[in-house]
Motif scaffolding. Structure first.
Motif, PDB file in Angstrom:
ATOM      1  N   ARG A 150     -56.493 -17.421 -72.057  1.00 28.34           N
ATOM      2  CA  ARG A 150     -57.557 -18.432 -71.976  1.00 28.34           C
ATOM      3  C   ARG A 150     -58.917 -17.892 -72.405  1.00 28.34           C
ATOM      4  O   ARG A 150     -59.891 -18.623 -72.430  1.00 28.34           O
ATOM      5  CB  ARG A 150     -57.647 -18.978 -70.548  1.00 28.34           C
ATOM      6  N   ARG A 151     -58.958 -16.597 -72.735  1.00 30.66           N
ATOM      7  CA  ARG A 151     -60.193 -15.919 -73.119  1.00 30.66           C
ATOM      8  C   ARG A 151     -61.292 -16.154 -72.080  1.00 30.66           C
ATOM      9  O   ARG A 151     -62.403 -16.579 -72.379  1.00 30.66           O
ATOM     10  CB  ARG A 151     -60.646 -16.346 -74.522  1.00 30.66           C
ATOM     11  N   ARG A 152     -60.943 -15.856 -70.821  1.00 31.19           N
ATOM     12  CA  ARG A 152     -61.872 -16.003 -69.714  1.00 31.19           C
ATOM     13  C   ARG A 152     -62.040 -14.661 -69.019  1.00 31.19           C
ATOM     14  O   ARG A 152     -61.083 -13.909 -68.838  1.00 31.19           O
ATOM     15  CB  ARG A 152     -61.373 -17.032 -68.702  1.00 31.19           C
ATOM     16  N   VAL A 153     -63.269 -14.376 -68.616  1.00 26.91           N
ATOM     17  CA  VAL A 153     -63.569 -13.177 -67.838  1.00 26.91           C
ATOM     18  C   VAL A 153     -64.286 -13.628 -66.575  1.00 26.91           C
ATOM     19  O   VAL A 153     -65.303 -14.329 -66.641  1.00 26.91           O
ATOM     20  CB  VAL A 153     -64.448 -12.191 -68.624  1.00 26.91           C
ATOM     21  N   THR A 154     -63.749 -13.220 -65.420  1.00 19.37           N
ATOM     22  CA  THR A 154     -64.326 -13.648 -64.149  1.00 19.37           C
ATOM     23  C   THR A 154     -64.449 -12.466 -63.183  1.00 19.37           C
ATOM     24  O   THR A 154     -63.790 -11.431 -63.342  1.00 19.37           O
ATOM     25  CB  THR A 154     -63.465 -14.738 -63.477  1.00 19.37           C
ATOM     26  N   SER A 155     -65.281 -12.670 -62.192  1.00 13.31           N
ATOM     27  CA  SER A 155     -65.406 -11.724 -61.085  1.00 13.31           C
ATOM     28  C   SER A 155     -65.805 -12.527 -59.865  1.00 13.31           C
ATOM     29  O   SER A 155     -66.833 -13.236 -59.889  1.00 13.31           O
ATOM     30  CB  SER A 155     -66.461 -10.657 -61.375  1.00 13.31           C
ATOM     31  N   ASP A 156     -64.983 -12.461 -58.816  1.00 11.13           N
ATOM     32  CA  ASP A 156     -65.252 -13.233 -57.592  1.00 11.13           C
ATOM     33  C   ASP A 156     -65.457 -14.716 -57.910  1.00 11.13           C
ATOM     34  O   ASP A 156     -66.389 -15.350 -57.413  1.00 11.13           O
ATOM     35  CB  ASP A 156     -66.477 -12.669 -56.869  1.00 11.13           C
ATOM     36  N   ASP A 157     -64.588 -15.223 -58.806  1.00 11.45           N
ATOM     37  CA  ASP A 157     -64.598 -16.645 -59.202  1.00 11.45           C
ATOM     38  C   ASP A 157     -65.822 -17.058 -60.004  1.00 11.45           C
ATOM     39  O   ASP A 157     -66.049 -18.249 -60.233  1.00 11.45           O
ATOM     40  CB  ASP A 157     -64.469 -17.559 -57.974  1.00 11.45           C
ATOM     41  N   VAL A 158     -66.618 -16.095 -60.452  1.00 15.47           N
ATOM     42  CA  VAL A 158     -67.750 -16.385 -61.335  1.00 15.47           C
ATOM     43  C   VAL A 158     -67.324 -16.054 -62.759  1.00 15.47           C
ATOM     44  O   VAL A 158     -66.855 -14.949 -63.038  1.00 15.47           O
ATOM     45  CB  VAL A 158     -68.993 -15.558 -60.953  1.00 15.47           C
ATOM     46  N   GLU A 159     -67.480 -17.035 -63.675  1.00 16.39           N
ATOM     47  CA  GLU A 159     -67.073 -16.816 -65.056  1.00 16.39           C
ATOM     48  C   GLU A 159     -68.264 -16.364 -65.888  1.00 16.39           C
ATOM     49  O   GLU A 159     -69.384 -16.844 -65.719  1.00 16.39           O
ATOM     50  CB  GLU A 159     -66.480 -18.094 -65.658  1.00 16.39           C
ATOM     51  N   PHE A 160     -67.999 -15.408 -66.808  1.00 19.88           N
ATOM     52  CA  PHE A 160     -69.039 -14.874 -67.674  1.00 19.88           C
ATOM     53  C   PHE A 160     -68.884 -15.437 -69.086  1.00 19.88           C
ATOM     54  O   PHE A 160     -67.772 -15.520 -69.599  1.00 19.88           O
ATOM     55  CB  PHE A 160     -68.960 -13.345 -67.729  1.00 19.88           C
ATOM     56  N   ASN A 161     -69.992 -15.797 -69.697  1.00 15.57           N
ATOM     57  CA  ASN A 161     -69.984 -16.260 -71.081  1.00 15.57           C
ATOM     58  C   ASN A 161     -70.155 -15.063 -72.003  1.00 15.57           C
ATOM     59  O   ASN A 161     -71.226 -14.452 -72.042  1.00 15.57           O
ATOM     60  CB  ASN A 161     -71.116 -17.267 -71.322  1.00 15.57           C
ATOM     61  N   LEU A 162     -69.103 -14.731 -72.740  1.00 22.32           N
ATOM     62  CA  LEU A 162     -69.128 -13.596 -73.653  1.00 22.32           C
ATOM     63  C   LEU A 162     -68.931 -14.076 -75.082  1.00 22.32           C
ATOM     64  O   LEU A 162     -68.239 -15.060 -75.323  1.00 22.32           O
ATOM     65  CB  LEU A 162     -68.022 -12.598 -73.305  1.00 22.32           C
ATOM     66  N   THR A 163     -69.533 -13.356 -76.029  1.00 15.89           N
ATOM     67  CA  THR A 163     -69.237 -13.631 -77.424  1.00 15.89           C
ATOM     68  C   THR A 163     -67.804 -13.176 -77.707  1.00 15.89           C
ATOM     69  O   THR A 163     -67.187 -12.446 -76.919  1.00 15.89           O
ATOM     70  CB  THR A 163     -70.179 -12.873 -78.371  1.00 15.89           C
TER      71      THR A 163
END
Length: 231
Positions: A150-163
């Protein structure tokens, strides 16, 4: 503005924003030969409208444009949560320009004069990494969870917007936790090309990843060698 027809063989539409017609035409012809649909805009003020209307797969963006410059165009895209891959083109061989461009969320850059074939190869590499991720279980290193499917990066249910490139760099490090990669290895294996002069790109992307991930960042610097992802 000019466009190439998009047929069933096209590998995606690439938007070129370049005010020098000769350069735009050479890049357009090389991209079309490689199977891409192409649209060209020569004025910065028309670029955002073209991006929102055409929804290109990738954008080749000159830094020095009449009207709105390339850095501001990229900044506005990222502010609107548009993470279409951006490759900057600049006539100024200045490290500050490159770093500023990458901080605005660009995926790569080339300086003029450049090889049109190399530029096409970089576009292809970015799109391959963005759209070609195989089905895989999410990976966890420390507090970071990376879902390649899904090309998703999260930490503690917070998603980060990455290039696209930031995501690919983090994914590459996380595939082999604890392994130290040199800058040259990362440039070759993530970006798809090798250049000692370009290794500064790796440092800038790592700095941007750390800034976005904050205390959750798993990336460790191994002085004099490179980088690793560790718990």
């Amino acid at each position: 503005m000019t466009s190439e027809p998009r047929d069933s063989r096209a590998r995606g539409l690439v938007l070129i924003v370049e005010d020098e017609p000769a350069i735009a035409d050479v890049v357009r012809l090389n991209l079309a030969k490689a199977g891409y649909g192409v649209h060209v805009e020569q004025h910065g003020d028309r670029a955002l409208d073209a991006i929102r209307r055409l929804r290109p797969a990738a954008i080749i963006l000159d830094v020095g444009l009449p009207g709105m410059d390339g850095v501001e165009i990229c900044r506005r895209l990222r502010a609107d949560d548009d993470w279409t891959p951006v490759l900057f083109v600049t006539a100024r061989d200045d490290e500050v320009d490159r770093i500023v461009g990458l901080e605005m969320g660009a995926d790569d850059y080339v300086t003029k004069p450049f090889s049109p074939r190399e530029l096409v190869a970089r576009v292809t590499g970015v799109l391959r990494r963005t759209h070609g991720a195989p089905e895989a279980a999410p990976q966890t290193v420390g507090r970071i969870v990376l879902d390649a499917t899904r090309r998703r990066v999260t930490s503690d249910d917070v998603e980060f917007n990455l290039t696209a490139t930031e995501f690919d760099l983090l994914a590459h490090l996380m595939r082999k936790p604890g392994r130290v990669f040199t800058r040259e290895q990362l440039l070759s294996e993530v970006w798809g090309y090798s250049s000692v002069a370009g290794t500064r790109t790796v440092d800038v992307h790592v700095a941007q990843l750390r800034a976005k991930l904050g205390d959750a960042s798993p990336i460790r610097t191994v002085r004099g060698v490179g980088y690793a992802a560790e718990n």
